[in-house]
Enzyme design. Structure first.
Site, PDB file in Angstrom:
ATOM      1  N   SER A  24       1.029   7.480  -6.737  1.00 41.45           N
ATOM      2  CA  SER A  24       1.792   6.430  -5.547  1.00 41.45           C
ATOM      3  C   SER A  24       0.480   5.871  -5.751  1.00 41.45           C
ATOM      4  O   SER A  24       0.399   4.490  -5.019  1.00 41.45           O
ATOM      5  CB  SER A  24       2.568   7.209  -5.013  1.00 41.45           C
ATOM      6  N   LYS A  75       2.449   0.607  -1.749  1.00 33.60           N
ATOM      7  CA  LYS A  75       2.495   0.033  -0.462  1.00 33.60           C
ATOM      8  C   LYS A  75       3.059  -1.512  -0.089  1.00 33.60           C
ATOM      9  O   LYS A  75       3.878  -2.001   0.140  1.00 33.60           O
ATOM     10  CB  LYS A  75       1.417   0.412   0.217  1.00 33.60           C
TER      11      LYS A  75
END
Length: 404
Positions: A304, A51
């Site tokens: 991720s 992110k």
């Protein structure tokens, strides 16, 4: 529109800020599946997830345009930390709206990066509504977690790194929540390697994007419930869905047990701490969702993020040990007299079962007078060992029940 040039500009902005995380061959997973597996370890990224890439790129663009009035975001996790980090880097105010139920550790993590935290709403969607309203009232820029092309461009830099190291990938497996990560990755991949298959994996408890992908139009769900909180998105973004329909080849769902087993596998066998959202690609691989791939295919899987709550991790480990027959929980009925507990413990010693937890109850209403319940947790050595324990208890006249 998002394209390779935009992703390239994002990479220049990220410069030395974002780590070029390892994209490493995974021999054990490769042997298990007959594929050539590589893991993109964004769980080792700064702030613990991918992110940072999108948030930093978006805020860098705002600063280039002279918009320094401050940024606002809504997030209970990884996006919040990415925005907070970038705001501090550029010396502008960052305000993060989080649900009132957000764990203190996550609130403190964002505050330590210099952002102001505002707790509003009982869930993410309510916090999001407050954040958008606040940004409009204060004249600040709202940084969306996924439905923004500069955010998607930042996320797409991850795929550039993967293809630099392995330019002949046959497939890439990417987690899907709101769709920002897979949109950026898919555009980069199809621009550089058009034949590569792009596979999105979502959680069964948050199926909006999968349902929308299948239907070819946005479909929202009424609720979400999954341990993969990083992809627990209720509503579908038309912005990211457009990119998925154009560039993504396949979408699939994994269940909670599959996600949990992947987290435990990565921790125990790969020595990697990965959150639920980050583990869905490995979950799909381990549980047959990628069986359509030809033997020997070279596959990149994106891990991720690694920001898993330690309480959740502890629960996953505990349940995983029970399911893999390495832990056994019993309630055994004894005669409540001196020596009975010693007799039971001696039997466990004989069958080489290690008692790691024990409780003694003589007051339960379901007990006959003169009996007691002993609740025990045992370390065991597989299904055969557990059967040996059951037979020993029956042979010595110990009534028992198993707990799962």
């Amino acid at each position: 529109m998002l394209d390779l040039k935009r992703i390239g500009r994002a990479r220049k902005r990220l410069g030395e800020v974002a780590y070029k995380t390892p994209f490493a061959y995974a021999p054990l997973l490769s042997e298990m599946t007959g594929l050539e597996i590589y893991l993109k370890k964004e769980n080792l990224q700064r702030t613990g997830s991918f992110k940072l890439r999108g948030a930093f790129n978006k805020i860098a663009v705002l600063v280039e345009e002279g918009r320094r009035n401050g940024v606002v975001a809504a997030s209970a996790g990884n996006h919040a930390q990415g925005v907070a980090f970038a705001a501090r880097h550029f010396g502008i105010e960052g305000t993060i709206f989080m649900p009132e139920s957000t764990p203190l550790t996550k609130v403190m993590g964002v505050q330590e990066l210099g952002a102001e935290v505002v707790l509003k709403g009982s869930n993410y969607d309510e916090a999001y509504a407050h954040a958008v309203k606040y940004a409009e009232e204060q004249g600040k820029d709202f940084v969306h977690p996924f439905a923004d092309e500069e955010v998607m461009a930042g996320q797409g830099t991850l795929m550039l790194e993967m293809l630099e190291e392995q330019p002949d990938l046959d497939a890439a497996v990417v987690p899907v929540g709101g769709g920002g990560l897979i949109s950026g990755c898919a555009v980069a991949a199809k621009s550089l390697s058009p034949e590569m298959e792009i596979i999105g994996i979502a959680a069964e408890g948050a199926p909006a994007m999968k349902q929308s992908f299948d239907a070819g139009r946005p479909i929202d769900t009424t609720s979400v419930r999954t341990i993969a909180d990083g992809i627990a998105v209720r509503d579908t973004s038309p912005v990211t869905l457009e990119y998925l329909l154009k560039y993504v080849d396949r979408m699939d769902l994994v269940c909670e047990d599959e996600i949990a087993s992947a987290i435990l596998f990565l921790l125990e066998r790969q020595k990697l701490t990965v959150e639920g959202a980050g583990a869905v690609g490995v979950a799909a691989l381990m549980h047959g969702h990628l069986s359509h791939l030809a033997p020997g295919s070279k596959v990149g899987i994106v891990l991720s993020g690694g920001n898993i709550d330690v309480t959740m991790l502890s629960l996953i480990i505990e349940k995983g040990l029970v399911k893999s027959y390495r832990k056994m929980k019993l309630v055994v009925t004894l005669i409540d007299k001196p020596g009975a507990l010693e007799h039971f413990a001696g039997l466990m010693r004989e069958v080489q079962a290690n008692i790691v937890q024990i409780g003694y109850d003589r007051t339960s209403t379901d007990l006959e007078f003169g009996d007691a319940h002993v609740s025990v947790a045992l370390e065991t050595k597989g299904a055969d060992h557990q059967e040996k324990i059951r037979q020993a208890l029956k042979a010595h006249g110990f009534p028992f029940r198993e707990e799962h």
